[in-house]
Design a protein around this motif. Sequence first.
Motif: not given
Length: 103
Positions: A5-10, A35-44, A48-50
């Motif tokens: 999940y961290v790698i997918l976020a990065a 822009y918005v989709g990439g950053l939104g998925l990054s936060f998601a 999830a990694s937490f």
Amino acid sequence: MGWFYVILAAVNELIGVWGLNKFSQKRNIANATVYVGGLGLSFAFIYASFNYLPTSVAYATWTGVGTGGVVLMNMLLFGESKSVFRMVSLLAIIIGVTGLKIV
């Protein structure tokens, strides 16, 4: 699973920053979506990694990989400076994130 999940976020953070760069050059729906989709998925994905990793380690790794990746991406794709000081600073980020992982 947490590291995945961290790698997918990065990776999505890099996509979002690339979209931000494109959106600042040409404002259209496609660039805004990247822009918005990439950053939104990054936060998601970082959220999830937490569930699997300590927040401090996951967040520090995500920001470190994202920062280093953006610096490299901008040097390679957008012609930013490749000075020795930038390279040393990038190395310091890598060492810091690795140290957090080891400890």
